[in-house]
Design a protein around this motif. Structure first.
Motif, PDB file in Angstrom:
ATOM      1  N   HIS A   1       0.952  -1.295  -0.131  1.00 17.14           N
ATOM      2  CA  HIS A   1      -0.034   0.213  -0.078  1.00 17.14           C
ATOM      3  C   HIS A   1       0.641   1.188   0.096  1.00 17.14           C
ATOM      4  CE1 HIS A   1      -3.830   1.960   1.734  1.00 17.14           C
ATOM      5  NE2 HIS A   1      -3.307   2.711   0.967  1.00 17.14           N
ATOM      6  N   THR A   2       1.126   1.825  -1.014  1.00 19.66           N
ATOM      7  CA  THR A   2       1.921   3.028  -1.251  1.00 19.66           C
ATOM      8  C   THR A   2       1.499   4.153  -2.103  1.00 19.66           C
ATOM      9  OG1 THR A   2       4.192   3.574  -2.144  1.00 19.66           O
ATOM     10  CG2 THR A   2       2.866   2.103  -3.152  1.00 19.66           C
ATOM     11  N   ILE A   3       2.179   5.085  -2.434  1.00 15.16           N
ATOM     12  CA  ILE A   3       1.794   6.188  -3.047  1.00 15.16           C
ATOM     13  C   ILE A   3       2.316   6.135  -4.602  1.00 15.16           C
ATOM     14  CG2 ILE A   3       1.288   7.613  -1.276  1.00 15.16           C
ATOM     15  CD1 ILE A   3       4.197   8.907  -1.796  1.00 15.16           C
ATOM     16  N   PRO A   4       1.739   6.677  -5.559  1.00 15.47           N
ATOM     17  CA  PRO A   4       2.289   6.539  -6.887  1.00 15.47           C
ATOM     18  C   PRO A   4       3.768   6.904  -7.161  1.00 15.47           C
ATOM     19  CG  PRO A   4      -0.085   7.317  -7.177  1.00 15.47           C
ATOM     20  CD  PRO A   4       0.609   7.435  -5.676  1.00 15.47           C
ATOM     21  N   CYS A   5       4.088   7.976  -6.858  1.00 11.06           N
ATOM     22  CA  CYS A   5       5.487   8.384  -6.984  1.00 11.06           C
ATOM     23  C   CYS A   5       6.710   7.433  -6.642  1.00 11.06           C
ATOM     24  CB  CYS A   5       5.620   9.819  -6.406  1.00 11.06           C
ATOM     25  SG  CYS A   5       5.789   9.896  -4.639  1.00 11.06           S
ATOM     26  N   CYS A   6       6.395   6.602  -5.556  1.00 12.99           N
ATOM     27  CA  CYS A   6       7.183   5.620  -5.041  1.00 12.99           C
ATOM     28  C   CYS A   6       7.365   4.517  -5.960  1.00 12.99           C
ATOM     29  CB  CYS A   6       6.774   5.000  -3.713  1.00 12.99           C
ATOM     30  SG  CYS A   6       6.862   6.430  -2.365  1.00 12.99           S
ATOM     31  N   LEU A   7       6.432   4.331  -6.970  1.00 15.68           N
ATOM     32  CA  LEU A   7       6.532   3.162  -7.865  1.00 15.68           C
ATOM     33  C   LEU A   7       7.373   3.645  -9.026  1.00 15.68           C
ATOM     34  CD1 LEU A   7       3.112   1.154  -7.682  1.00 15.68           C
ATOM     35  CD2 LEU A   7       5.219   0.416  -7.079  1.00 15.68           C
ATOM     36  N   ASP A   8       8.597   4.117  -9.095  1.00 17.51           N
ATOM     37  CA  ASP A   8       9.560   4.175 -10.098  1.00 17.51           C
ATOM     38  C   ASP A   8      10.328   3.128 -10.497  1.00 17.51           C
ATOM     39  OD1 ASP A   8      11.019   3.975  -8.136  1.00 17.51           O
ATOM     40  OD2 ASP A   8      11.676   6.136  -8.171  1.00 17.51           O
ATOM     41  N   THR A   9      11.414   3.053 -11.346  1.00 23.50           N
ATOM     42  CA  THR A   9      12.045   1.902 -11.707  1.00 23.50           C
ATOM     43  C   THR A   9      12.620   1.103 -10.546  1.00 23.50           C
ATOM     44  OG1 THR A   9      12.570   3.161 -13.651  1.00 23.50           O
ATOM     45  CG2 THR A   9      14.006   1.245 -13.101  1.00 23.50           C
ATOM     46  N   LEU A  10      13.228   1.945  -9.662  1.00 21.53           N
ATOM     47  CA  LEU A  10      13.812   1.443  -8.566  1.00 21.53           C
ATOM     48  C   LEU A  10      12.895   0.549  -7.658  1.00 21.53           C
ATOM     49  CD1 LEU A  10      16.346   0.841  -7.013  1.00 21.53           C
ATOM     50  CD2 LEU A  10      16.135   2.900  -5.909  1.00 21.53           C
ATOM     51  N   GLY A  11      11.615   1.339  -7.477  1.00 24.52           N
ATOM     52  CA  GLY A  11      10.504   0.813  -6.798  1.00 24.52           C
ATOM     53  C   GLY A  11      10.032  -0.629  -7.316  1.00 24.52           C
ATOM     54  N   PHE A  12       9.898  -0.725  -8.617  1.00 24.06           N
ATOM     55  CA  PHE A  12       9.413  -1.877  -9.335  1.00 24.06           C
ATOM     56  C   PHE A  12      10.662  -3.071  -9.080  1.00 24.06           C
ATOM     57  CE2 PHE A  12       6.626   0.630 -11.594  1.00 24.06           C
ATOM     58  CZ  PHE A  12       5.305   0.014 -11.422  1.00 24.06           C
ATOM     59  N   PHE A  13      11.694  -2.496  -8.962  1.00 24.01           N
ATOM     60  CA  PHE A  13      13.002  -3.322  -8.877  1.00 24.01           C
ATOM     61  C   PHE A  13      12.998  -4.148  -7.526  1.00 24.01           C
ATOM     62  CE2 PHE A  13      17.268  -3.884  -6.990  1.00 24.01           C
ATOM     63  CZ  PHE A  13      17.871  -4.928  -7.981  1.00 24.01           C
ATOM     64  N   LYS A  14      12.557  -3.268  -6.577  1.00 20.96           N
ATOM     65  CA  LYS A  14      12.592  -3.901  -4.917  1.00 20.96           C
ATOM     66  C   LYS A  14      11.534  -4.489  -4.982  1.00 20.96           C
ATOM     67  CE  LYS A  14      13.689  -1.299  -1.747  1.00 20.96           C
ATOM     68  NZ  LYS A  14      15.131  -2.003  -1.259  1.00 20.96           N
ATOM     69  N   LEU A  15      10.343  -4.225  -5.605  1.00 27.42           N
ATOM     70  CA  LEU A  15       9.267  -5.293  -5.388  1.00 27.42           C
ATOM     71  C   LEU A  15       9.530  -6.620  -6.152  1.00 27.42           C
ATOM     72  CD1 LEU A  15       6.075  -5.310  -4.788  1.00 27.42           C
ATOM     73  CD2 LEU A  15       5.726  -4.481  -7.259  1.00 27.42           C
ATOM     74  N   LYS A  16      10.521  -6.760  -7.144  1.00 26.28           N
ATOM     75  CA  LYS A  16      10.588  -7.914  -7.814  1.00 26.28           C
ATOM     76  C   LYS A  16      11.667  -8.656  -7.096  1.00 26.28           C
ATOM     77  CE  LYS A  16      12.011  -9.916 -12.338  1.00 26.28           C
ATOM     78  NZ  LYS A  16      12.194  -9.551 -13.671  1.00 26.28           N
TER      79      LYS A  16
END
Length: 536
Positions: free
Chosen positions: A384-399
């Motif tokens: 549960h986060t805000i949109p600006c945290c889902l950048d390239t690095l954010g998707f990398f950390k999610l994966k």
């Protein structure tokens, strides 16, 4: 033919009323599932039903739903004399006929109105007299309930009401719920031999009295103290068998909780102090604890580090607003659920839990925070986060977060609106920014659940959002929820972008769902058309 139905000479069926043959205690149990107003309406069915309703052992008297008085006769938020007269007559009948009272609920208004008058408009002596009269009536009703073997008492008291001492000798009482009352110290024995549940909300209770009740009630299993005051220290002694303990916003700044019992299985604690951890316990006392729910700004890495190894049976851990925590290390074979909510200071989270089935992270998906999870069970991840945290690095950390999981049943992504206008609609993903870093192909998961809460995304942000998600995982099912006033436009945008992304990634989706959206016929036809082209 039904054996209870017999055909008469005229050809009509004569049915047998088996329900009326039931004993009173069974009928009482059946109507106990109705609210008070509906239960008393059954008296019109027959003379026997009038008797049943008049002897119902469950009594609920609310200032807002008293069944015998039409709403036009009494205000909704005042203690009227007519209402008190009705309650008094009912209770006196139970006293005279010695009828069993299983449950007694008394709820009085929180507003400052007594007998139809504003407290501000009543002179001090007159107000004192009215409140004393009301308190005496409540004392008498409680005395009748105790004498008639009450098993549950639910009391939301009038202004400045003190619990009577006779209540402490209610041997039959199993559940006691008190709100907005005072419990002074009574110098005498406590004989609550059957009490198993004690819940206090906004209660002014003297410290010696609270600890005396806890230590005297040897069958007490559930203790809840919320927004209470009047004490500094709570002691759960070694003789106590309390299994469920809830303490929320009840300790003063220098208060202390002393745990001496080893029976606890569920512990929920909340405070608002930043400089101290008020819980004192000896090693090994929490070995049976299965659920730990902490809302504490004062707990530190050292406090949690000492606590977690003691929790050998822990299954659910919820940490909320623990802002002083920077590092969490958990190794537990029994742990199944972890919730991390708004712990903004976290930098390292390491979880080794073979049985973990759910991990929820709420807050900014901080790229500086390193989260590592190892689990052998099928796990559900929720972010549960805000949109600006889902950048390239954010998707990398999610994966990266998903690499330690044996399998993932579902990935839930919540996008909230908790951000400034300048940061709106700021989702970006560019795989080239990762350079030579390779985490392997997208993870296969059963379902991807996406929730958009109270904000819209542009086409570019939606495209980046889906592109990053398809780089992260390959779901069989995509479920999309919109918590918007007008979701149709977002659904159209999502459908068109999903078609492009799914074809680009050659992803064989099996199904798409809009569980809560009221799609128009146009959108339904577009969904069917998209399903045909993607071979779903």
């Amino acid at each position: 033919m039904n054996p209870d139905c017999k055909e008469t000479v005229s050809g009509q069926l004569n049915t047998v009323d088996r329900f009326s043959d039931l004993p009173d205690f069974l009928v009482h149990h059946i109507i106990s599932f109705l609210d008070t107003r509906e239960a008393y309406r059954t008296c019109i069915l027959s003379k026997r039903w009038a008797h049943i309703s008049a002897t119902n052992p469950i009594l609920e008297f609310h200032y807002y739903c008293e069944p015998k008085l039409p709403c036009r006769y009494w205000p909704s938020k005042e203690v009227s004399a007519r209402l008190l007269g009705y309650i008094d007559s009912r209770m006196q009948r139970y006293a005279e006929d010695n009828l069993r009272i299983r449950t007694l609920k008394l709820r009085f208004p929180a507003s400052n109105r007594v007998f139809g008058c504003d407290v501000e408009d009543i002179e001090l002596l007159e107000l004192s007299r009215k409140l004393e009269e009301l308190s005496c009536k409540v004392d008498e009703w409680i005395r009748i309930a105790v004498r008639n073997q009450v098993a549950r008492l639910d009391l939301d008291g009038p202004i400045n009401y003190q619990l009577p001492a006779i209540l402490l000798s209610a041997k039959s009482l199993r559940e006691l719920y008190c709100m907005n009352v005072k419990i002074p110290y009574y110098n005498g024995a406590i004989n609550l031999a059957s009490l198993q549940t004690l819940k206090l909300i906004s209660v002014d209770v003297e410290e010696r009295m609270l600890n005396h009740i806890i230590s005297s009630c040897l069958l007490l299993k559930c203790l809840s103290v919320k927004f209470c005051f009047g004490f500094k220290t709570i002691v759960i002694p070694c003789c106590s068998q309390v299994k469920e303990l809830t303490l929320k916003y009840s300790l003063p700044e220098n208060g202390t909780i002393i745990l001496e019992s080893s029976y606890l299985t569920c512990f929920q604690f909340s405070d608002s102090y930043d400089d101290r951890w008020p819980i004192m316990l000896k090693p090994g006392l929490l070995r049976n604890l299965r659920t730990l729910d902490l809302f504490s700004s004062g707990i530190t890495d050292g406090d949690l580090g000492k606590l977690l190894p003691e929790l050998a049976s822990l299954e659910t851990l919820h940490l909320f607003n623990c802002r002083r925590l920077t590092m969490i290390r958990i190794s537990n074979v029994q742990l199944k659920k972890i919730y991390l909510d708004d712990c903004h200071g976290l930098l390292y989270v390491t979880v080794d839990a073979p049985s973990l089935t759910k991990f929820k992270y709420k807050g900014d998906f901080d790229p500086d925070c390193i989260i590592t999870i190892s689990s052998q069970a099928s796990c559900v991840l929720s972010v549960h986060t805000i949109p600006c945290c889902l950048d390239t690095l954010g998707f990398f950390k999610l994966k990266q977060l998903m690499t330690g999981l044996r399998s993932c049943n579902a990935l839930k992504i919540w996008l909230s609106d908790d951000y400034d206008e300048s940061e709106r609609d700021d989702i970006k993903f560019d795989e080239e920014e990762l350079g030579d870093v390779n985490l392997g192909p997208p993870r296969d998961i059963t379902e991807l659940k996406l929730s958009l809460y109270d904000q819209n995304l542009s086409r570019s942000s939606m495209s980046a959002f889906l592109n990053g998600l398809f780089w992260t995982c390959r779901p069989d099912i995509i479920s999309f929820q919109f918590f918007l006033h007008e979701p149709d436009l977002m659904i159209q945008l999502f459908m068109s972008e999903l078609e492009d992304m799914a074809n680009c990634w050659e992803h064989p989706l099996k199904r798409i769902k809009f569980p809560d959206a009221n799609c128009s016929n146009t959108l339904e036809s577009k969904k069917v058309d998209l399903q045909l082209r993607l071979h779903w």
